[in-house]
Motif scaffolding. Sequence first.
Motif, PDB file in Angstrom:
ATOM      1  N   UNK A   1       0.956  -1.184  -0.119  1.00  0.00           N
ATOM      2  CA  UNK A   1      -0.016  -0.178  -0.087  1.00  0.00           C
ATOM      3  C   UNK A   1       0.662   1.309   0.035  1.00  0.00           C
ATOM      4  N   UNK A   2       1.824   1.321   0.701  1.00  0.00           N
ATOM      5  CA  UNK A   2       2.802   2.419   0.820  1.00  0.00           C
ATOM      6  C   UNK A   2       3.613   2.878  -0.522  1.00  0.00           C
ATOM      7  N   UNK A   3       3.929   1.628  -0.855  1.00  0.00           N
ATOM      8  CA  UNK A   3       4.693   1.588  -2.148  1.00  0.00           C
ATOM      9  C   UNK A   3       4.105   2.342  -3.440  1.00  0.00           C
ATOM     10  N   UNK A   4       2.863   1.498  -3.505  1.00  0.00           N
ATOM     11  CA  UNK A   4       1.973   1.913  -4.609  1.00  0.00           C
ATOM     12  C   UNK A   4       0.849   3.019  -4.200  1.00  0.00           C
ATOM     13  N   UNK A   5       1.031   3.883  -3.132  1.00  0.00           N
ATOM     14  CA  UNK A   5       0.406   4.911  -2.647  1.00  0.00           C
ATOM     15  C   UNK A   5      -1.126   4.247  -2.968  1.00  0.00           C
ATOM     16  N   UNK A   6      -1.549   3.436  -2.499  1.00  0.00           N
ATOM     17  CA  UNK A   6      -2.919   2.703  -2.540  1.00  0.00           C
ATOM     18  C   UNK A   6      -3.419   2.689  -1.151  1.00  0.00           C
ATOM     19  N   UNK A   7      -3.061   3.601  -0.495  1.00  0.00           N
ATOM     20  CA  UNK A   7      -4.049   3.891   0.954  1.00  0.00           C
ATOM     21  C   UNK A   7      -5.450   3.608   0.951  1.00  0.00           C
ATOM     22  N   UNK A   8      -6.320   4.085   0.004  1.00  0.00           N
ATOM     23  CA  UNK A   8      -7.464   4.259   0.050  1.00  0.00           C
ATOM     24  C   UNK A   8      -8.308   3.152  -0.910  1.00  0.00           C
ATOM     25  N   UNK A   9      -7.650   2.087  -1.416  1.00  0.00           N
ATOM     26  CA  UNK A   9      -7.994   1.148  -2.291  1.00  0.00           C
ATOM     27  C   UNK A   9      -8.558   0.039  -1.410  1.00  0.00           C
ATOM     28  N   UNK A  10      -9.728  -0.572  -1.778  1.00  0.00           N
ATOM     29  CA  UNK A  10     -10.101  -1.609  -1.045  1.00  0.00           C
ATOM     30  C   UNK A  10      -9.407  -2.926  -1.219  1.00  0.00           C
ATOM     31  N   UNK A  11      -9.111  -3.305   0.097  1.00  0.00           N
ATOM     32  CA  UNK A  11      -8.253  -4.496   0.337  1.00  0.00           C
ATOM     33  C   UNK A  11      -8.984  -5.756   0.922  1.00  0.00           C
ATOM     34  N   UNK A  12      -8.721  -6.940   0.142  1.00  0.00           N
ATOM     35  CA  UNK A  12      -9.411  -8.212   0.456  1.00  0.00           C
ATOM     36  C   UNK A  12      -8.469  -9.182   0.945  1.00  0.00           C
ATOM     37  N   UNK A  13      -8.538  -9.514   2.184  1.00  0.00           N
ATOM     38  CA  UNK A  13      -7.618 -10.498   2.906  1.00  0.00           C
ATOM     39  C   UNK A  13      -8.238 -11.967   2.929  1.00  0.00           C
ATOM     40  N   UNK A  14      -7.728 -12.855   2.208  1.00  0.00           N
ATOM     41  CA  UNK A  14      -8.292 -14.320   1.895  1.00  0.00           C
ATOM     42  C   UNK A  14      -7.534 -15.412   2.691  1.00  0.00           C
ATOM     43  N   UNK A  15      -8.084 -16.158   3.402  1.00  0.00           N
ATOM     44  CA  UNK A  15      -7.238 -17.293   4.124  1.00  0.00           C
ATOM     45  C   UNK A  15      -8.119 -18.684   3.872  1.00  0.00           C
ATOM     46  N   UNK A  16      -7.535 -19.800   4.083  1.00  0.00           N
ATOM     47  CA  UNK A  16      -8.415 -21.086   3.995  1.00  0.00           C
ATOM     48  C   UNK A  16      -8.635 -21.503   5.290  1.00  0.00           C
ATOM     49  N   UNK A  17      -8.242 -20.780   6.543  1.00  0.00           N
ATOM     50  CA  UNK A  17      -8.295 -21.364   7.781  1.00  0.00           C
ATOM     51  C   UNK A  17      -9.573 -20.529   8.508  1.00  0.00           C
ATOM     52  N   UNK A  18     -10.556 -21.228   8.842  1.00  0.00           N
ATOM     53  CA  UNK A  18     -11.724 -20.731   9.516  1.00  0.00           C
ATOM     54  C   UNK A  18     -11.445 -20.242  10.914  1.00  0.00           C
ATOM     55  N   UNK A  19     -10.211 -21.180  11.635  1.00  0.00           N
ATOM     56  CA  UNK A  19     -10.069 -20.948  12.639  1.00  0.00           C
ATOM     57  C   UNK A  19      -9.045 -19.545  12.878  1.00  0.00           C
ATOM     58  N   UNK A  20      -8.344 -19.283  11.881  1.00  0.00           N
ATOM     59  CA  UNK A  20      -7.574 -18.269  11.796  1.00  0.00           C
ATOM     60  C   UNK A  20      -8.472 -16.817  12.017  1.00  0.00           C
ATOM     61  N   UNK A  21      -9.812 -17.125  11.029  1.00  0.00           N
ATOM     62  CA  UNK A  21     -10.770 -16.000  10.996  1.00  0.00           C
ATOM     63  C   UNK A  21     -11.313 -15.590  12.308  1.00  0.00           C
ATOM     64  N   UNK A  22     -11.643 -16.752  12.862  1.00  0.00           N
ATOM     65  CA  UNK A  22     -12.362 -16.672  14.297  1.00  0.00           C
ATOM     66  C   UNK A  22     -11.150 -15.958  15.154  1.00  0.00           C
ATOM     67  N   UNK A  23     -10.020 -16.325  15.161  1.00  0.00           N
ATOM     68  CA  UNK A  23      -9.034 -15.634  16.062  1.00  0.00           C
ATOM     69  C   UNK A  23      -8.932 -14.142  15.792  1.00  0.00           C
ATOM     70  N   UNK A  24      -8.734 -13.822  14.326  1.00  0.00           N
ATOM     71  CA  UNK A  24      -8.943 -12.547  14.063  1.00  0.00           C
ATOM     72  C   UNK A  24      -9.956 -11.795  14.448  1.00  0.00           C
ATOM     73  N   UNK A  25     -11.322 -12.331  14.534  1.00  0.00           N
ATOM     74  CA  UNK A  25     -12.392 -11.620  14.937  1.00  0.00           C
ATOM     75  C   UNK A  25     -12.661 -11.733  16.269  1.00  0.00           C
ATOM     76  N   UNK A  26     -11.588 -12.107  17.172  1.00  0.00           N
ATOM     77  CA  UNK A  26     -11.796 -12.139  18.614  1.00  0.00           C
ATOM     78  C   UNK A  26     -11.058 -11.188  19.466  1.00  0.00           C
ATOM     79  N   UNK A  27     -11.112 -11.174  20.665  1.00  0.00           N
ATOM     80  CA  UNK A  27     -10.180 -10.352  21.737  1.00  0.00           C
ATOM     81  C   UNK A  27      -8.874 -11.284  21.878  1.00  0.00           C
ATOM     82  N   UNK A  28      -7.909 -10.563  21.640  1.00  0.00           N
ATOM     83  CA  UNK A  28      -6.496 -11.377  21.792  1.00  0.00           C
ATOM     84  C   UNK A  28      -6.191 -11.879  23.186  1.00  0.00           C
ATOM     85  N   UNK A  29      -6.851 -10.965  24.182  1.00  0.00           N
ATOM     86  CA  UNK A  29      -6.552 -11.360  25.566  1.00  0.00           C
ATOM     87  C   UNK A  29      -7.299 -12.865  25.705  1.00  0.00           C
ATOM     88  N   UNK A  30      -8.108 -13.177  25.264  1.00  0.00           N
ATOM     89  CA  UNK A  30      -8.757 -14.526  25.567  1.00  0.00           C
ATOM     90  C   UNK A  30      -7.926 -15.725  25.031  1.00  0.00           C
TER      91      UNK A  30
END
Length: 326
Positions: free
Chosen positions: A218-247
């Motif tokens: 983003x910094x190199x291309x100056x794409x600060x305001x372009x839509x970003x989509x992050x894809x992963x095959x791991x549903x567990x990783x998605x759950x962790x990302x959507x949770x509070x780290x302290x748990x």
Amino acid sequence: MEAIATKDQLIKILATAGFKPRKWCANNSQLLQGLAPEDQEVDLDVSSESHKTVKTLGLIWLPKSDQFSIKTNGPTHSKITKRTVSSELAHIFDPLGLMAPVVVKAKISVQRLWQLKLSWDEALPAEMHTQWTHFRQCLCEINNVKIPRHIFHHKQPRNTQIHVFTDAIYIRAEMTDRTISVQLLCSKSRVAPLKTQTIPRLELCAALLGAQLVVKVKKDLEYEHHPIYMWTVSEITLHWINSEPSTFQTFVAHRISKIQQLTLKEQWRHVNTKQNPADLLSRGVDPIYIQKNAMWFYGPLFLHGNQECWPQPFRQELITSDHIQA
């Protein structure tokens, strides 16, 4: 033309200090007008059928077709040892990660050598000797791979998106003529550490690597305001990302916290393995197959269609407590 004006300004600025720029090269004949042949990198005739190459920043550039290529030499040693394998791997210079699946395949072989605790000049076991001999015989195949330098193919995009498949980044652009272009921009990969980790933890580490990489892009291309989509095959990783780290325990909590600092939760989505080009980075690919792998260079098929056809957003309530502890 802006490029011609920049060229003229550069020549004038350097001339004030007594410097004369040389080794000029361009894929447009107008930029080379007025430059003496001896000041050009190659005697390039854009109108001819020749495909002369120029080495720039360690990559091979074909000015006429405006493509990148990666040059590898044949076997450099007759005796195959851990030293020669490491040396031949180091000769593959791929700063953008365009050939990352091939490099990962080689890194996995080197990692196995370390597990066997061989000395640097000890001959390889017969099976590994055969595998590496086959690999380096096929390595010259990547010399035939040509990657467009211009990710938009010299068209004008109406809108642009960044898609990160774990640790491989693609640029998706919708052109003014309504056509859609998806192009591999770069990738960064690491071989799984020798210390055993669970698959969910490895997927979380890969997600963090992708988050760190997209921040730089983003910094190199100056794409600060372009839509970003992050894809992963791991549903567990998605759950962790959507949770509070302290748990969670320290290992997971630390990485969740970093990912949440670098990206937004709503940017993360689930993709199945068959539609994930970064799956190639996990297992590696023989050099002979990389050129024919369209998904690696142009992303999964669904990105070339309307957004309504993309995989559905992740639903966190589908993850059970058993999955979380995996």
